[in-house]
Design a protein around this motif. Structure first.
Motif, mmCIF file in Angstrom:
data_model
loop_
_atom_site.group_PDB
_atom_site.id
_atom_site.type_symbol
_atom_site.label_atom_id
_atom_site.label_comp_id
_atom_site.label_asym_id
_atom_site.label_seq_id
_atom_site.Cartn_x
_atom_site.Cartn_y
_atom_site.Cartn_z
ATOM 1 N N ASN A 185 12.682 -18.616 -1.879
ATOM 2 C CA ASN A 185 11.259 -18.909 -2.158
ATOM 3 C C ASN A 185 10.259 -18.220 -1.079
ATOM 4 O OD1 ASN A 185 11.736 -20.875 -4.347
ATOM 5 N ND2 ASN A 185 12.415 -22.392 -2.796
ATOM 6 N N LEU A 186 10.676 -16.930 -1.145
ATOM 7 C CA LEU A 186 9.847 -16.266 -0.123
ATOM 8 C C LEU A 186 9.346 -14.735 -0.924
ATOM 9 C CD1 LEU A 186 12.234 -15.768 3.284
ATOM 10 C CD2 LEU A 186 10.046 -17.342 2.883
ATOM 11 N N MET A 187 7.956 -14.610 -0.318
ATOM 12 C CA MET A 187 7.545 -13.206 -1.047
ATOM 13 C C MET A 187 8.132 -12.317 0.098
ATOM 14 S SD MET A 187 5.763 -13.835 -3.617
ATOM 15 C CE MET A 187 4.437 -12.656 -3.825
ATOM 16 N N MET A 188 8.720 -11.162 -0.692
ATOM 17 C CA MET A 188 9.515 -10.195 0.001
ATOM 18 C C MET A 188 8.554 -9.562 0.984
ATOM 19 S SD MET A 188 11.762 -6.993 -0.892
ATOM 20 C CE MET A 188 10.166 -5.569 -0.997
ATOM 21 N N ASP A 189 7.381 -8.971 0.749
ATOM 22 C CA ASP A 189 6.566 -8.152 1.848
ATOM 23 C C ASP A 189 6.284 -9.303 3.049
ATOM 24 O OD1 ASP A 189 6.775 -6.301 0.008
ATOM 25 O OD2 ASP A 189 4.841 -6.596 -0.943
ATOM 26 N N GLY A 190 5.532 -10.433 2.520
ATOM 27 C CA GLY A 190 5.343 -11.102 3.719
ATOM 28 C C GLY A 190 6.521 -11.612 4.490
ATOM 29 N N ALA A 191 7.687 -11.713 4.104
ATOM 30 C CA ALA A 191 8.808 -12.193 4.862
ATOM 31 C C ALA A 191 9.313 -11.080 5.709
ATOM 32 C CB ALA A 191 9.892 -12.362 3.741
#
Length: 759
Positions: free
Chosen positions: A717-723
């Motif tokens: 449940n993560l957005m890749m760029d932000g993670a």
């Protein structure tokens, strides 16, 4: 019911009439589209989001397949190629620069409508052009993009086609037409050489203007390279070296030049060697080589030529050369490369293994420089960055401040016996407003001096002490060298020199005999290298000019066993006696050292007397003879025996290990630095469970396909760029460097990971 069956029969007939030439062709096309869906989506998505790949779901865009895109066109006019200067009007836009297909009918190699074909009868929305390309799909086809996108594309075609910031999908759509012209029409229509040159020139212009997009740069370079070799094999010298490489994989120009060199029996020059290893599909460049691409290339050539001279020679193999090209256009699938009778040595394992060894070595050499550039706010133009380059590489890169420092150090070594003011050094490098020299600044001073060709004392990396703002430095020529690793003997002699210097300067006057005693201890020792002697000589000179410092001594000396304490006491007493007279201040200093050694300070006067009067015995029971004494009516001289340390090491192994630990930088750092280390330990748990899980997944290997990490982030449940940004920020807080290099593939710097794990 009969109408139902009639309808089914009609659909079957229509499907048969409109099918590709064979079922296998359709299957191959569908397989091709499925295989490249993620690949192409990342290419276009990367430009739209400033180099950060996004999934299609994130973008709210769906890729349509060729079969889904095909619609009937009412325009039955055969397509024509518009040459530059032949004006054509489309939806009110006058296009005069040519290089486009215009009409209603033109099939691609895959059996479907040519993607680049501009159908003038299709609508364009003049009121709200989509210049940002937000409505553009992937694998764009003019007939299927939205009317808003057509207007934006036509506006760009009607311009000089050189605007900055244009959506890269429009440039690709234009590129598709030139690609087809060079690969299909050139044969079917027997194009003139002059037109081929114009097309290649236009490709070069596009690459130079829009090559900031990695995908477009690679595709354009690859096509330019392929066309150049195919049509002008005897004119390759007129094209730039950049055409040899186009990212991962070998270009036609590279393979052709390599094959010709092997056929002619010529050595493989450094340029071809660099491309061979950096483009090889079985070799991945690590972070320093990618981040410092220009520096890596130059260093590779230096190391390659130093090792192989004009280059290695490769024996001709039996595999024949095929000049491949993988088209960007979806309707160009099925293009076959150009066969040749030349050998194809590009995939030989033997030669490339040698190149991989050099590439790995160069990468290691650039590690510190790369780490510096990876930190926020650092510039490759700074003197600090310049100092981190390998010496021979740095000489190829001009830096005014560094050149001034090098010239000044040379002058100081000649005119001031190598002694210089710390404040002057800092002024030269533009750091004269420092309030304090901490470990970071001390390392910077050492690195700058070393890069300029000089070693310094104190060098915190080897001497365990750092200079003071108001103090001095001592420099020596040639320096320690890049791979200097001090020996155990170096650390032992350094320890004795420091203790002896503390006694020698106690009366604020250093007698020549005292200085010579310590100097001879260094120069007469056969167990240390010349570099170590130069370093210790500079350290001794600095120590004799620097007020004594007791920091850390009590803690360290308390670790010594009784025999080691006695050994050190004998040495410092010998230094005090070197000039034949012992001043009260020296006795006070000896008493302090004895106390630090855990010895009775009352023994100082006894040991002084015994050493002056004894030629054959030790100071106390169970100790070894450490030297000889010489006396007359006026003075007593004392000379340290260099065999002393050897005898002590024979008696007890603890001497070496303990002396080696004394005065190392870890024990001398300020309490504040120790607190910083503690803070780092606490920060190591600064990721929440989801980001920690992603981090643990990432560090299991060096590179990842973008789609794999996209899926992992989706599961968490993560957005890749932000993670990935969160993890990099976390790494910056710990070691001042990023872990992840985003792109396709995603690279993980495992050396930074190891550094974090060591915290």
């Amino acid at each position: 019911m009969e109408w139902f069956f009639i309808g089914l029969i009609g659909l079957a007939i229509w499907g048969y009439a409109t099918r590709p030439s064979s079922r296998s062709s359709l299957d191959k096309k569908q397989s091709f589209e499925n295989k490249n869906r993620d690949h192409l989506s990342r290419e276009y998505g990367a430009n739209r989001h400033s180099g950060t790949a996004r999934s299609l779901d994130d973008l709210g865009i769906r890729i349509t397949t060729s079969s889904e895109r095909q619609t009937k066109s009412k325009n039955k006019e055969p397509a024509r190629w518009v040459q530059p200067g032949d004006g054509v009007s489309i939806q009110g836009k006058t296009i005069s620069r040519g290089f486009v297909y215009v009409g209603g009918v033109l099939k691609g190699m895959d059996g479907w409508r040519e993607a680049s074909l501009i159908d003038p009868t299709l609508k364009a929305d003049q009121k709200s052009p989509d210049y940002s390309g937000e409505l553009m799909g992937y694998w764009p086809s003019y007939s299927e993009i939205s009317p808003r996108c057509r207007t934006a594309y036509l506006d760009w075609l009607a311009s000089d086609r050189a605007q900055s910031g244009v959506y890269i999908g429009y440039v690709f759509l234009y590129f598709y037409g030139i690609e087809r012209r060079l690969l299909i029409d050139v044969v079917e229509q027997s194009l003139e050489e002059e037109e081929i040159k114009l097309l290649i020139t236009e490709l070069i212009r596009l690459r130079d203007k829009y090559g900031y997009n990695r995908s477009f740069k690679n595709y354009s370079n690859s096509l330019i390279s392929h066309a150049t070799v195919k049509f002008f094999p005897n004119q390759l010298e007129s094209f730039s070296e950049e055409l040899i490489s186009a990212g991962k994989g070998f270009t036609s120009l590279f393979k052709y030049q390599l094959s010709n060199a092997v056929r002619a029996g010529d050595a493989i020059n450094s340029g071809l060697a660099h491309t061979w290893v950096s483009s090889h599909p079985d070799f991945s460049l690590r972070t320093p080589a990618r981040r410092c691409e220009k520096e890596f290339k130059t260093l590779f050539k230096l190391r390659y030529e130093a090792r192989y001279g004009e280059g290695i020679k490769v024996k001709e193999n039996k595999t024949k050369l095929v000049l491949d090209y993988h088209p960007a256009s979806p309707t160009m699938m099925g293009y076959r490369g150009v066969e040749s009778d030349l050998p194809d040595p590009s995939f030989l394992k033997g030669p490339v293994k040698k190149l991989m060894t050099i590439a790995e070595s160069c990468t290691d050499e650039l590690e510190s420089y790369s780490r510096y550039l990876g930190r926020k706010g650092n510039s490759s133009n700074s003197i600090e960055a310049h100092a981190l380059l390998p010496k021979d590489l740095a000489e190829t890169v001009p830096n005014k401040v560094f050149d001034e420092l090098k010239s000044w150090l040379m002058q100081q070594s000649e005119n001031a016996d190598g002694v210089l003011e710390v404040s002057e050094f800092l002024k030269i490098i533009g750091e004269d407003e420092l309030l304090k020299i901490n470990k970071k600044e001390a390392i910077q001073i050492s690195t700058l001096a070393e890069s300029a060709g000089f070693g310094i004392a104190p060098d915190i990396r080897f001497h365990g002490e750092k200079p003071e703002l108001s103090g001095e430095l001592v420099i020596f020529r040639k320096g320690h060298g890049r791979d200097f690793l001090p020996s155990s003997n170096f650390h032992q002699i350094k320890t004795i020199v420091r203790l002896g210097a503390m006694v020698a300067v106690a009366d604020e006057h250093v007698a020549i005999e005292e200085s010579e005693t310590l100097s001879n201890l260094i120069s007469d020792n056969r167990d240390i290298s010349n570099i170590e002697k130069d370093s210790l000589g500079a350290y001794l000179k600095w120590r004799l000019k620097t007020p004594p410092n007791m920091v850390g001594i009590k803690t360290l000396l308390s670790k010594l066993a009784s025999p080691e304490r006695t050994a050190i006491s004998e040495i410092v007493v010998g230094v005090a006696l070197a000039d034949g007279k012992v001043q009260p201040q020296e006795i006070v200093q000896l008493e302090k050292l004895y106390s630090q050694l855990g010895l009775d300070k009352a023994l100082v006067t006894t040991d002084l007397h015994n050493l002056k009067s004894s030629n054959t015995t030790s100071l106390r029971e169970n100790t070894s003879k450490i030297g000889k004494t010489y006396s007359d009516e006026s003075s007593v001289g004392f000379k340290l025996d260099r065999e002393f340390l050897k005898r002590r090491q024979t008696e007890t192994k603890e001497v070496q290990s303990v002396l080696e630990a004394i005065f190392t930088e870890e024990e001398l750092v300020e309490n504040s630095q120790e607190q910083e280390s503690s803070d780092i330990d606490n920060a190591a748990s600064g990721l929440d469970n989801a980001h920690r899980s992603l981090y643990e997944k990432l560090i299991s290997q060096e590179q990842w396909p973008d789609k794999d990490i996209q899926q992992c982030c989706k599961d968490l449940n993560l957005m890749m760029d932000g993670a990935l940004e969160v993890i990099n920020d976390w790494a910056f807080e710990l070691v001042d460097a990023p872990i992840i290099e985003n792109g396709d593939p995603i690279f993980v710097d495992l050396e930074i990971v190891n550094e974090i794990n060591a915290l």
